[in-house]
Design a protein around this motif. Structure first.
Motif, PDB file in Angstrom:
ATOM      1  N   TYR A   1       0.594  -1.298  -0.015  1.00  0.00           N
ATOM      2  CA  TYR A   1      -0.132   0.074   0.230  1.00  0.00           C
ATOM      3  C   TYR A   1       0.562   1.190  -0.015  1.00  0.00           C
ATOM      4  O   TYR A   1       0.141   2.143  -0.584  1.00  0.00           O
ATOM      5  CB  TYR A   1      -1.000   0.472   1.195  1.00  0.00           C
ATOM      6  N   GLN A   2       2.328   0.871   0.898  1.00  0.00           N
ATOM      7  CA  GLN A   2       2.762   2.614   0.223  1.00  0.00           C
ATOM      8  C   GLN A   2       3.645   2.646  -0.820  1.00  0.00           C
ATOM      9  O   GLN A   2       3.590   3.748  -0.823  1.00  0.00           O
ATOM     10  CB  GLN A   2       4.168   2.126   1.753  1.00  0.00           C
ATOM     11  N   ARG A   3       4.011   1.271  -1.570  1.00  0.00           N
ATOM     12  CA  ARG A   3       4.701   1.559  -2.838  1.00  0.00           C
ATOM     13  C   ARG A   3       3.363   2.365  -3.555  1.00  0.00           C
ATOM     14  O   ARG A   3       3.886   2.904  -4.908  1.00  0.00           O
ATOM     15  CB  ARG A   3       4.815   0.148  -3.066  1.00  0.00           C
ATOM     16  N   ILE A   4       2.530   1.957  -3.522  1.00  0.00           N
ATOM     17  CA  ILE A   4       1.417   2.135  -4.257  1.00  0.00           C
ATOM     18  C   ILE A   4       0.949   3.509  -4.041  1.00  0.00           C
ATOM     19  O   ILE A   4       0.672   4.409  -5.212  1.00  0.00           O
ATOM     20  CB  ILE A   4       0.310   1.241  -4.467  1.00  0.00           C
ATOM     21  N   GLY A   5       1.225   4.009  -2.689  1.00  0.00           N
ATOM     22  CA  GLY A   5       0.318   4.954  -2.631  1.00  0.00           C
ATOM     23  C   GLY A   5      -0.797   5.334  -1.811  1.00  0.00           C
ATOM     24  O   GLY A   5      -1.570   6.516  -1.757  1.00  0.00           O
ATOM     25  N   ILE A   6      -1.732   3.986  -1.506  1.00  0.00           N
ATOM     26  CA  ILE A   6      -1.946   3.690  -0.711  1.00  0.00           C
ATOM     27  C   ILE A   6      -2.055   4.841   0.932  1.00  0.00           C
ATOM     28  O   ILE A   6      -3.199   5.676   1.111  1.00  0.00           O
ATOM     29  CB  ILE A   6      -2.830   2.391  -0.904  1.00  0.00           C
ATOM     30  N   ILE A   7      -1.234   4.545   0.879  1.00  0.00           N
ATOM     31  CA  ILE A   7      -0.420   4.564   2.603  1.00  0.00           C
ATOM     32  C   ILE A   7       0.663   5.565   2.422  1.00  0.00           C
ATOM     33  O   ILE A   7       1.179   4.897   1.770  1.00  0.00           O
ATOM     34  CB  ILE A   7      -0.882   3.315   3.311  1.00  0.00           C
ATOM     35  N   LYS A   8       1.063   6.613   2.853  1.00  0.00           N
ATOM     36  CA  LYS A   8       1.444   7.720   2.614  1.00  0.00           C
ATOM     37  C   LYS A   8       3.194   6.598   3.249  1.00  0.00           C
ATOM     38  O   LYS A   8       3.028   5.681   3.983  1.00  0.00           O
ATOM     39  CB  LYS A   8       1.725   8.591   3.658  1.00  0.00           C
ATOM     40  N   LYS A   9       4.190   7.547   2.588  1.00  0.00           N
ATOM     41  CA  LYS A   9       5.446   7.208   3.315  1.00  0.00           C
ATOM     42  C   LYS A   9       6.309   8.356   4.392  1.00  0.00           C
ATOM     43  O   LYS A   9       7.418   9.165   3.845  1.00  0.00           O
ATOM     44  CB  LYS A   9       6.336   6.104   2.266  1.00  0.00           C
ATOM     45  N   ASP A  10       5.884   7.865   5.403  1.00  0.00           N
ATOM     46  CA  ASP A  10       6.635   9.924   6.001  1.00  0.00           C
ATOM     47  C   ASP A  10       6.280   9.855   7.677  1.00  0.00           C
ATOM     48  O   ASP A  10       6.434   8.171   7.679  1.00  0.00           O
ATOM     49  CB  ASP A  10       5.986  11.231   5.155  1.00  0.00           C
ATOM     50  N   ASN A  11       6.608  10.312   8.197  1.00  0.00           N
ATOM     51  CA  ASN A  11       6.701   9.538   9.512  1.00  0.00           C
ATOM     52  C   ASN A  11       5.913  10.569  10.298  1.00  0.00           C
ATOM     53  O   ASN A  11       5.460  10.870  11.530  1.00  0.00           O
ATOM     54  CB  ASN A  11       7.648  10.556  10.454  1.00  0.00           C
ATOM     55  N   ASP A  12       4.680  11.342   9.835  1.00  0.00           N
ATOM     56  CA  ASP A  12       3.557  11.775  10.447  1.00  0.00           C
ATOM     57  C   ASP A  12       3.329  10.763  11.114  1.00  0.00           C
ATOM     58  O   ASP A  12       3.001   9.934  10.625  1.00  0.00           O
ATOM     59  CB  ASP A  12       2.830  12.388   8.817  1.00  0.00           C
ATOM     60  N   PRO A  13       2.111  11.099  12.782  1.00  0.00           N
ATOM     61  CA  PRO A  13       2.343   9.978  13.816  1.00  0.00           C
ATOM     62  C   PRO A  13       0.794   9.975  13.150  1.00  0.00           C
ATOM     63  O   PRO A  13       0.384   8.706  12.747  1.00  0.00           O
ATOM     64  CB  PRO A  13       1.687  10.631  14.559  1.00  0.00           C
ATOM     65  N   LYS A  14       0.111  10.788  12.544  1.00  0.00           N
ATOM     66  CA  LYS A  14      -1.897   9.955  11.224  1.00  0.00           C
ATOM     67  C   LYS A  14      -1.420   8.668  10.789  1.00  0.00           C
ATOM     68  O   LYS A  14      -2.165   7.739  10.529  1.00  0.00           O
ATOM     69  CB  LYS A  14      -1.528  11.084  10.344  1.00  0.00           C
ATOM     70  N   THR A  15      -0.065   9.065   9.477  1.00  0.00           N
ATOM     71  CA  THR A  15       0.519   7.566   8.728  1.00  0.00           C
ATOM     72  C   THR A  15       0.662   6.449   9.745  1.00  0.00           C
ATOM     73  O   THR A  15       0.119   5.599   9.236  1.00  0.00           O
ATOM     74  CB  THR A  15       1.867   7.922   8.139  1.00  0.00           C
ATOM     75  N   ALA A  16       1.776   6.829  11.105  1.00  0.00           N
ATOM     76  CA  ALA A  16       1.351   5.800  11.984  1.00  0.00           C
ATOM     77  C   ALA A  16       0.687   4.874  12.398  1.00  0.00           C
ATOM     78  O   ALA A  16       0.046   4.582  12.221  1.00  0.00           O
ATOM     79  CB  ALA A  16       3.093   6.384  12.882  1.00  0.00           C
ATOM     80  N   LYS A  17      -0.801   6.169  13.090  1.00  0.00           N
ATOM     81  CA  LYS A  17      -1.282   5.895  13.058  1.00  0.00           C
ATOM     82  C   LYS A  17      -2.305   4.607  12.314  1.00  0.00           C
ATOM     83  O   LYS A  17      -3.382   3.866  12.833  1.00  0.00           O
ATOM     84  CB  LYS A  17      -2.668   6.768  13.613  1.00  0.00           C
TER      85      LYS A  17
END
Ligand SMILES: Cc1cc2nc3c(=O)[nH]c(=O)nc-3n(C[C@H](O)[C@H](O)[C@H](O)COP(=O)(O)O)c2cc1C
Length: 192
Positions: free
Chosen positions: A66-82
């Motif tokens: 999902y991160q490779r495809i762009g469905i989930i971001k690849k960053d250090n944002d706490p929202k992404t981690a959540k």
């Protein structure tokens, strides 16, 4: 068993009880799948069932895809981690994930035959599962087309087509029937 009743009453299940289906029962359910029609008796279906601790690497591979495809971001944002934590939890809570795949045929007609037979296998399996009180969700998702995902789960992406991933377990909630369009609207008899 009333097959006509089962065909009408089976429902796609989205929420599952936290209880595994016994392995012997799963085997039996998938065995019924194998009575699907299959040209040249190719029986192209292959199944990997991820369950228990076996789900961990599978779910990790889904999230990475999902991160490779762009469905989930690849960053250090706490929202992404959540988001990753909640998706991981959701996927791990599904008792079984059955990956249904088959070997790619280069000939397009053969390829269609194999794909069609695998879909018949899936529907037979879903109907058999329903008879035993087991629910399924047939999914087709973008990671199935991600070569890196196939590599991560140790499938040869050059030779393998993933047809579906079935989420499996005892239903927590059975949705109401989704009424179908009368067949008269889709069926034509050509008599002359
Ligand atoms: C090839 C295929 C792919 C599907 N993929 C999804 C999916 O990704 N997510 C989902 O919620 N349902 C999926 N479904 C299930 C349909 O949403 C479901 O069959 C439809 O809403 C009718 O509901 P019923 O199966 O309970 O009669 C899929 C069904 C098929 C045949």
């Amino acid at each position: 068993m009333d097959i006509l009743k089962t065909i009408k009453e089976r429902r796609t299940i989205h929420t599952f009880k936290q209880q595994e289906v016994d392995q012997a029962l799963l085997k039996k359910i998938f065995m019924y799948g194998t009575y699907a029609p299959t040209h040249y008796m190719k029986e192209p279906w292959r199944v990997k069932i991820y369950q228990g601790k076996g789900k961990q690497d599978f779910v990790k591979a889904i999230i990475q895809s999902y991160q490779r495809i762009g469905i989930i971001k690849k960053d250090n944002d706490p929202k992404t981690a959540k988001l990753i934590a909640s998706m991981t939890k959701f996927l791990l809570n599904i008792p079984h994930h059955a990956l249904i795949y088959f070997e790619i045929e280069d000939d397009p007609i053969r390829y269609e035959e194999e794909y069609a037979a695998v879909c018949a296998f899936i529907q037979n399996t879903q109907l058999a599962a329903w008879e035993f009180g087991v629910g399924m969700l047939w999914t087709i998702t973008p990671y199935m087309h991600d070569k890196e995902f196939l590599k991560d789960i140790e499938l040869d992406y050059m030779k393998t087509k993933i047809a579906a991933v079935m989420q499996i377990g005892y239903p927590k909630k059975i949705p109401h029937v989704k009424e179908r369009t009368p067949i008269e609207e889709k069926l034509t008899f050509i008599e002359k």
